[in-house]
Design an enzyme around this catalytic site. Structure first.
Site, short mmCIF file in Angstrom:
data_model
loop_
_atom_site.label_atom_id
_atom_site.label_comp_id
_atom_site.label_asym_id
_atom_site.label_seq_id
_atom_site.Cartn_x
_atom_site.Cartn_y
_atom_site.Cartn_z
N LYS A 1 -38.40 8.90 7.12
CA LYS A 1 -37.15 8.80 7.85
C LYS A 1 -36.04 9.38 7.00
O LYS A 1 -36.10 9.38 5.76
CB LYS A 1 -36.83 7.36 8.25
N THR B 1 -30.78 9.18 1.73
CA THR B 1 -31.22 8.01 2.47
C THR B 1 -32.51 8.36 3.17
O THR B 1 -32.53 8.64 4.35
CB THR B 1 -30.20 7.56 3.51
N GLU C 1 -27.76 14.80 10.33
CA GLU C 1 -26.77 14.25 11.25
C GLU C 1 -25.78 15.33 11.71
O GLU C 1 -25.07 15.92 10.90
CB GLU C 1 -26.01 13.10 10.59
N THR D 1 -20.17 -0.01 12.69
CA THR D 1 -19.75 -0.78 13.87
C THR D 1 -20.44 -0.31 15.14
O THR D 1 -20.35 -0.98 16.15
CB THR D 1 -18.22 -0.68 14.05
N THR E 1 -33.27 5.21 11.39
CA THR E 1 -31.90 4.69 11.54
C THR E 1 -31.13 5.65 12.45
O THR E 1 -31.21 5.54 13.66
CB THR E 1 -31.21 4.50 10.18
N ASN F 1 -20.81 9.29 11.37
CA ASN F 1 -20.61 8.44 10.20
C ASN F 1 -19.29 7.67 10.21
O ASN F 1 -19.13 6.71 9.46
CB ASN F 1 -20.73 9.27 8.93
#
Length: 406
Positions: A178, A189, A275, A406, A152, A401
């Site tokens: 992942k 996640t 991230e 979107t 992702t 994040n």
């Protein structure tokens, strides 16, 4: 044990692929893993009380004790908080794979990852399976396709493979995973799929995975959020033809150590891809009387937003570390506590037996400029220790994040 090039296709009898089905806008978004023969299966799953439909499907299969032959994973949509339709869609994914390979739908593990609370475009996934299921192969490239399809916000694919000799036979263990954000001790996640051709009982396979998870996936943190979809699956098809491992003998120990290496390697790769992360942190707490106390202390430190931001700013603010230990409410003697940081940039001692040590801010900065940093805490109360792995918390984490959906 030898680390070798490859991934989930290294083990005998396993094939894989990844392809574009249209769940995402551009990138491959569905992965398939297939075993030529039925495989024992073990799984660990999110501890969140809000579990995605595929997690519920998989938990039921693993608890049932049957064997499986395939895994299907989609990225781009978590199929979480999607009600009764979500369960129907998870089952439809399993049924599509079952029809494609002529197997039973309860021989299929299903996973999803991506945005929560959005209906799954299951028709696209089913069509993609029908059109691409024959493209599975047993090369390194096939494994890589699967690893890429489950990503992702990941910036790189995560895979590892090892070989270990058991009962005179070469046993292969390969894995892909992942994970980049929403990572927290007790998993985040993250999805992980491990294949092995070892011949082992289902009971011992489950035991090995559960015990390994405690000191691998459950000891990493990126941001303190646990997902609705966390899943790690191990499939063992027995095609290495070693004498079946049915007791905790030397063969079991050898397999368990190799499996743990794979799990820990994948877990560390997830943290390194956190991230917006710029630092890889290893926090080791030693000298506790109980192993669990060391784990709790290490996880509390690595999960502290204040600790993470201090490392992002390259600030040797060790007070945040003892604060994170303190709010675990586990008693320890500050007068026996020592702390230091080390990296390729050197070492800086911060506290010795409860007494703060004067240090050079410039020298500390050199230590903290490194990409990988060891945070060492000793308590002097016993011989147990544990390590947790994490990363810093940066401006980029917020940017990534803030507009994820979107």
């Amino acid at each position: 044990m030898n680390v070798v090039a490859g991934g989930i296709t290294n083990a005998k009898g396993f094939k894989a692929t990844g392809f574009f089905a249209g769940v995402r806008k551009k990138r491959n978004d569905v992965a398939l893993i297939y075993s030529e023969v039925p495989a024992e299966v073990a799984g660990v799953f999110t501890k969140s009380t809000v579990k995605a439909a595929p997690v519920l499907w998989d938990m039921d299969i693993v608890a049932g004790g049957g064997k499986v032959k395939a895994v299907v994973v989609n990225s781009g949509n978590a199929n979480a908080c999607t009600g009764e339709q979500g369960m129907k869609d998870a089952e439809a994914m399993a049924e599509a794979v079952a029809n494609a390979y002529g197997i039973e739908k309860r021989e299929v593990i299903v996973s999803s990852t991506g945005v929560i609370g959005v209906p799954l475009p299951v028709e696209k996934i089913v069509k993609g399976i029908e059109e691409n299921h024959m493209n599975i192969g047993d090369t390194k490239d096939d494994s890589l396709l699967a690893a890429e399809a489950i990503m992702t916000t990941d910036t790189f694919s995560k895979w590892v493979a090892v070989e270990v000799v058991i009962d005179g036979k070469t046993v292969s263990i390969g894995g892909i995973a992942k994970g980049s954000g929403m990572i927290h001790p007790n998993m985040g996640t993250m999805l992980g799929y491990i294949t092995t051709d070892v011949n082992i009982s289902g009971e011992l396979l489950k035991k090995a995975l559960k015990e390994s998870t405690i000191d691998s996936y459950n000891m990493i943190s990126v941001d303190g959020d646990t997902s609705t979809n966390d899943t790690v699956i191990v499939m063992a098809n027995g095609m290495a033809e070693n004498e079946k491992i049915e007791s905790e003998n030397e063969d079991y120990v050898a397999f368990k150590e190799a499996l743990h290496f794979v799990n820990l390697n994948l877990a560390k790769q997830i943290v390194k891809d956190g991230e917006g992360a710029g630092k890889f942190l290893a926090v080791t707490v030693s000298g506790t009387a109980k192993k669990d106390d060391a784990r709790v202390f290490a996880k509390s430190i690595i999960n502290s937003s204040l600790v993470k931001t201090a490392f992002f700013g390259e600030d040797a603010n060790w007070g945040r570390i003892v604060a994170a230990m303190g709010y675990t409410e586990i008693e320890f003697d500050m007068n026996k506590t020592s702390i230091y940081f080390k990296s390729d940039g050197g070492r800086v001692d911060l506290m010795k037996n409860g007494v703060p040590i004067e240090f050079s801010e410039e020298e500390a900065k050199e230590v903290l400029k490194a990409h990988e940093i060891d945070v060492m805490i000793t308590l002097g109360e016993g011989s147990e220790e544990a390590t947790a792995w994490g990363c810093d918390l940066s401006y980029d984490y917020v940017k990534i994040n803030a507009d994820y959906r979107t």
